[in-house]
Scaffold this motif. Structure first.
Motif, PDB file in Angstrom:
ATOM      1  N   VAL A 183       0.836  -1.202   0.000  1.00 22.30           N
ATOM      2  CA  VAL A 183       0.000   0.000   0.000  1.00 22.30           C
ATOM      3  C   VAL A 183       0.871   1.253   0.000  1.00 22.30           C
ATOM      4  N   LYS A 184       0.252   2.379  -0.368  1.00 15.74           N
ATOM      5  CA  LYS A 184       0.942   3.659  -0.360  1.00 15.74           C
ATOM      6  C   LYS A 184       1.187   4.081   1.086  1.00 15.74           C
ATOM      7  N   THR A 185       2.460   4.236   1.444  1.00 18.28           N
ATOM      8  CA  THR A 185       2.832   4.369   2.858  1.00 18.28           C
ATOM      9  C   THR A 185       3.733   5.574   3.094  1.00 18.28           C
ATOM     10  N   LEU A 186       3.510   6.223   4.228  1.00 16.07           N
ATOM     11  CA  LEU A 186       4.381   7.289   4.715  1.00 16.07           C
ATOM     12  C   LEU A 186       4.820   6.942   6.131  1.00 16.07           C
ATOM     13  N   ILE A 187       6.114   7.113   6.430  1.00  6.60           N
ATOM     14  CA  ILE A 187       6.601   6.953   7.796  1.00  6.60           C
ATOM     15  C   ILE A 187       7.209   8.278   8.248  1.00  6.60           C
ATOM     16  N   LEU A 188       6.793   8.729   9.421  1.00  7.78           N
ATOM     17  CA  LEU A 188       7.232  10.002   9.999  1.00  7.78           C
ATOM     18  C   LEU A 188       8.048   9.739  11.256  1.00  7.78           C
ATOM     19  N   ASP A 189       9.156  10.470  11.400  1.00  7.89           N
ATOM     20  CA  ASP A 189       9.952  10.338  12.619  1.00  7.89           C
ATOM     21  C   ASP A 189      10.616  11.673  12.925  1.00  7.89           C
ATOM     22  N   GLU A 190      10.678  12.012  14.217  1.00  6.98           N
ATOM     23  CA  GLU A 190      11.216  13.320  14.602  1.00  6.98           C
ATOM     24  C   GLU A 190      12.732  13.367  14.586  1.00  6.98           C
ATOM     25  N   ASN A 191      13.402  12.238  14.547  1.00 10.25           N
ATOM     26  CA  ASN A 191      14.862  12.220  14.518  1.00 10.25           C
ATOM     27  C   ASN A 191      15.372  12.385  13.089  1.00 10.25           C
ATOM     28  N   ASP A 192      16.686  12.578  12.974  1.00  9.40           N
ATOM     29  CA  ASP A 192      17.238  12.816  11.639  1.00  9.40           C
ATOM     30  C   ASP A 192      17.483  11.538  10.861  1.00  9.40           C
ATOM     31  N   MET A 193      17.213  10.390  11.478  1.00 10.90           N
ATOM     32  CA  MET A 193      17.280   9.113  10.784  1.00 10.90           C
ATOM     33  C   MET A 193      16.334   8.141  11.457  1.00 10.90           C
ATOM     34  N   PRO A 219       8.689   1.513  -2.202  1.00 10.32           N
ATOM     35  CA  PRO A 219       7.988   2.784  -2.450  1.00 10.32           C
ATOM     36  C   PRO A 219       7.346   3.336  -1.185  1.00 10.32           C
ATOM     37  N   VAL A 220       8.190   3.624  -0.203  1.00  8.94           N
ATOM     38  CA  VAL A 220       7.734   4.195   1.065  1.00  8.94           C
ATOM     39  C   VAL A 220       8.269   5.611   1.167  1.00  8.94           C
ATOM     40  N   ASP A 221       7.387   6.571   1.408  1.00 11.77           N
ATOM     41  CA  ASP A 221       7.841   7.948   1.639  1.00 11.77           C
ATOM     42  C   ASP A 221       8.348   8.054   3.080  1.00 11.77           C
ATOM     43  N   ILE A 222       9.548   8.601   3.233  1.00 13.80           N
ATOM     44  CA  ILE A 222      10.175   8.719   4.558  1.00 13.80           C
ATOM     45  C   ILE A 222      10.372  10.194   4.871  1.00 13.80           C
ATOM     46  N   LEU A 223       9.801  10.649   5.967  1.00 19.34           N
ATOM     47  CA  LEU A 223       9.991  12.020   6.422  1.00 19.34           C
ATOM     48  C   LEU A 223      10.639  11.982   7.802  1.00 19.34           C
ATOM     49  N   TYR A 242      -5.928  15.112  13.972  1.00 21.41           N
ATOM     50  CA  TYR A 242      -7.143  15.906  13.837  1.00 21.41           C
ATOM     51  C   TYR A 242      -8.262  15.071  13.214  1.00 21.41           C
ATOM     52  N   PRO A 243      -9.499  15.576  13.284  1.00 19.42           N
ATOM     53  CA  PRO A 243     -10.617  14.855  12.654  1.00 19.42           C
ATOM     54  C   PRO A 243     -10.376  14.631  11.158  1.00 19.42           C
ATOM     55  N   GLN A 244     -11.225  13.771  10.575  1.00 14.84           N
ATOM     56  CA  GLN A 244     -11.098  13.372   9.173  1.00 14.84           C
ATOM     57  C   GLN A 244      -9.741  12.722   8.886  1.00 14.84           C
ATOM     58  N   ASN A 245      -9.266  11.926   9.853  1.00 16.00           N
ATOM     59  CA  ASN A 245      -8.042  11.128   9.660  1.00 16.00           C
ATOM     60  C   ASN A 245      -6.873  11.976   9.155  1.00 16.00           C
ATOM     61  N   THR A 246      -6.571  13.019   9.910  1.00 13.19           N
ATOM     62  CA  THR A 246      -5.520  13.962   9.515  1.00 13.19           C
ATOM     63  C   THR A 246      -4.391  13.988  10.548  1.00 13.19           C
ATOM     64  N   VAL A 247      -3.169  13.907  10.041  1.00 13.24           N
ATOM     65  CA  VAL A 247      -1.973  14.012  10.881  1.00 13.24           C
ATOM     66  C   VAL A 247      -1.291  15.344  10.576  1.00 13.24           C
ATOM     67  N   ALA A 248      -1.009  16.114  11.616  1.00 10.76           N
ATOM     68  CA  ALA A 248      -0.287  17.373  11.458  1.00 10.76           C
ATOM     69  C   ALA A 248       1.137  17.203  11.976  1.00 10.76           C
ATOM     70  N   TYR A 249       2.099  17.731  11.233  1.00 10.99           N
ATOM     71  CA  TYR A 249       3.501  17.617  11.636  1.00 10.99           C
ATOM     72  C   TYR A 249       4.252  18.878  11.239  1.00 10.99           C
ATOM     73  N   VAL A 250       5.411  19.074  11.854  1.00 15.50           N
ATOM     74  CA  VAL A 250       6.268  20.216  11.562  1.00 15.50           C
ATOM     75  C   VAL A 250       7.598  19.709  11.026  1.00 15.50           C
ATOM     76  N   LYS A 251       7.991  20.236   9.867  1.00 12.83           N
ATOM     77  CA  LYS A 251       9.293  19.905   9.280  1.00 12.83           C
ATOM     78  C   LYS A 251       9.921  21.181   8.745  1.00 12.83           C
ATOM     79  N   ASP A 252      11.176  21.376   9.043  1.00  9.41           N
ATOM     80  CA  ASP A 252      11.914  22.567   8.600  1.00  9.41           C
ATOM     81  C   ASP A 252      11.202  23.848   9.006  1.00  9.41           C
TER      82      ASP A 252
END
Length: 596
Positions: free
Chosen positions: A26-36, A75-79, A88-98
């Motif tokens: 499936v189309k996937t995104l992984i988020l992590d606060e560290n630099d790796m 094909p995994v997006d890595i942030l 947030y509602p409607q299945n929403t993830v908020a994040y801060v980058k840069d």
């Protein structure tokens, strides 16, 4: 706004294992606060327990690298360097980058945010020099920064024990490990690694106060009773400049709360945890959890939970039948949790309605562990912990663990070829090599993870299981291993082949032989050099063996020194006379009832 089939929050072992599965389907995104990616794995330099399928005998940072290599090819997006700030509602993830806030939408969400260290209140706990154990590992293993030179560790769970060993590897001094319970909280093999280095583990003790004005200069510790109350009069000071708190972890649940998942207080699992089913689905059907957020356990169970959650999401999103694979992972988890160390976890899961089947740990009678004239392994792992690395490493079927990896290994001496692969594979450094025959000396192979490596013909000290000096010995050869667990083969008096469990370079100060009377090797050798070689005479002059232990800890060491200095085998020496009382008792015990 981008939308993904699956979003994974947290790039530790659970999150990476989940992304590894999801990326194939499936189309996937992984988020992590560290630099790796890697989470806690990137700062773990020790080898992990478990089985071959879950990276047993592999060091933590190497496991992280293996996962990263696999995920980056999919094909995994890595942030990374991306801090999730809310759900947030409607299945929403908020994040801060840069420095900029952004949002993504998901069909399914895996939260694998892990846990944070618990703190311990004591006087001056806010002084610079008081750290969480994980913070010290981060400074030391990731950034090469050493916050101090003399350390006190509070807590004997696996994290505290591992940290003590890692600190000792760097050459700093670990003064003690303090534990309020009456038993060690982590694995015995981890504790044994620390104790061999002379690091004392003080049970039924706690910290009362950090000493210092602008930074830590010492600590006050004391004994506690069965209700953890400080026993007056037992306080003592220890000179340290760093205090490491390692008294457990607690799950980070804020994001699951924002995702409208039910939270319950289950202390057996670490405190407040999200309620979920055995497939890691929470009370919000679109949200799954895995890893320490779910329950405070080992990295292996975190990986399995991550895979479980990912497989269920693939079923949900793609309608692919993975029931067989899911059932296998659930069974694997049950096996990992079947040992006595997981009793709390099983009890906690039952409070959620998840019944983990109790898989009995077979009891085996140990086979002979020694044979004259043959180089062979000596297996000293008797605790029921989830690990079969030795069985996987042995190609000659000499070590058996069986289907339940909590079973202590059974060693078949007749099948051992002396290859020593098991020694370098064992995460607990609990396997040694031994060879003895009719000669007065024996050969011992000791796992060694320190620098510099000894060289052939170097003279070293042999230390016992508690880090006490036992005898001088000679290095015969050093076998290097790519996984950095090397084997130092030494020659030593045969009497000490089952006593010595670590080697170290001779120190400038002479080591204590008799701790009770504070008698050193130098003191005994000087008496022998003066011409006195009789054990009883040396005892009278130095008071060695005359302390409260009655010589139980130092008699054999003293005899070994006499043997080394005189060339007379211990078997030919007089070992003195045993006199009552054999244990310390108060003089009042000898008063007659009427005190006549």
């Amino acid at each position: 706004m981008k939308e993904y089939d699956a979003v994974v929050i947290g790039g530790g072992p659970a999150g990476m294992a989940a992304a590894d599965v999801l990326g194939d389907h499936v189309k996937t995104l992984i988020l992590d606060e560290n630099d790796m990616l890697g989470g806690q794995l990137v700062k773990q330099t020790h080898k992990f327990f478990g089985d071959h399928a879950h990276y047993a005998s592999t060091r933590g940072f190497e496991i992280a690298n293996k996962f990263i290599d696999k995920i980056e090819k999919k094909p995994v997006d890595i942030l990374t360097s991306s801090t999730v700030i809310g759900i947030y509602p409607q299945n929403t993830v908020a994040y801060v980058k840069d420095g900029h806030e952004d949002q993504v939408k998901y069909k399914k969400l895996i939260i694998a945010t892990g846990a944070m260290e618990r703190q311990l209140p004591f006087i001056n706990s806010d002084l610079p020099g008081v750290y969480g154990a994980g913070a010290v590992q981060t400074l030391m293993n990731q950034y090469g920064i050493f916050p101090g030179k003399r350390f006190l560790i509070i807590g004997s769970g696996n994290i505290g024990l591992i940290l003590a060993y890692q600190l000792a590897q760097t050459g700093v001094e670990v003064r003690a490990i303090v534990e309020a319970l009456d038993k060690i909280g982590g694995y015995e093999v981890h504790a044994n690694k620390a104790k061999r280095l002379g690091i004392p583990v003080l049970l039924k003790h706690t910290i009362i106060k950090a000493i210092g004005d602008e930074s830590v200069q010492g600590a006050v510790i004391a004994e506690v009773d069965d209700k953890f109350n400080v026993i007056a009069g037992t306080e003592k000071e220890i000179v340290v400049d760093t205090i490491c708190i390692s008294v457990g972890l607690m799950p980070i649940t804020e994001l699951t709360e924002q995702a409208k998942c039910k939270i319950a207080y289950i202390p057996e699992l670490g405190g407040y945890v999200p309620v979920r089913d055995e497939r890691m689905r929470t009370t919000n059907p679109d949200v799954f959890v895995a890893g320490d957020l779910s329950s405070i356990e080992e990295a292996t169970t975190a990986m399995i939970e991550g895979k479980l959650a990912a497989m269920q999401i693939v079923e949900d999103v793609k309608n692919i039948d993975l029931e067989k694979e899911i059932s296998n992972e659930i069974k694997t988890l049950a096996i990992f949790r079947s040992g006595p160390k997981s009793l709390k976890i099983r009890s906690g899961l039952e409070k959620m309605g998840i019944v983990t089947p109790r898989i009995e740990v077979p009891k085996f009678s140990p086979l002979p562990n020694s044979e004259n004239g043959k180089l062979h392994a000596v297996v000293e792992c008797t605790e029921e912990i989830p690990c079969n690395s030795c069985e996987s490493a042995c190609k000659f079927d000499a070590i058996k663990v069986g289907e339940n990896i909590n079973t202590p290994p059974v060693f078949d001496l007749s099948k051992c070829t002396g290859c020593a692969v098991c020694v370098t594979a064992c995460p607990g450094l609990a396997i040694f090599m031994e060879k003895s025959d009719e000669s007065p000396n024996a050969t011992l192979g000791i796992p060694y993870e320190f620098l510099p490596l000894p060289k052939s013909n170097e003279k070293m000290w042999g230390m016992d299981r508690d880090g006490n000096y036992v005898c001088d010995l000679t290095v015969k050869r050093v076998v290097k291993n790519p996984n950095k667990t090397h084997i130092v083969y030494v020659e030593l008096p045969k009497e000490f082949v089952d006593v010595v469990r670590h080697v170290t370079y001779p120190q400038k100060e002479s080591p204590f032989v008799c701790r009770c009377e504070e008698i050193t090797v130098d003191q005994i050798e000087k008496v022998i050099d003066s011409g006195i070689t009789d054990f009883e005479e040396i005892k009278r002059i130095t008071r060695v063996t005359m302390g409260p232990c009655g010589g139980k800890n130092c008699k054999m060491i003293t005899l070994g020194i006499i043997s080394r200095k005189t060339g007379i085998p211990i078997s030919k020496l007089s070992h003195g006379t045993s006199r009552p009382p054999v244990k310390p008792v108060e003089f009042s015990a000898f008063l007659r009832g009427d005190k006549k």
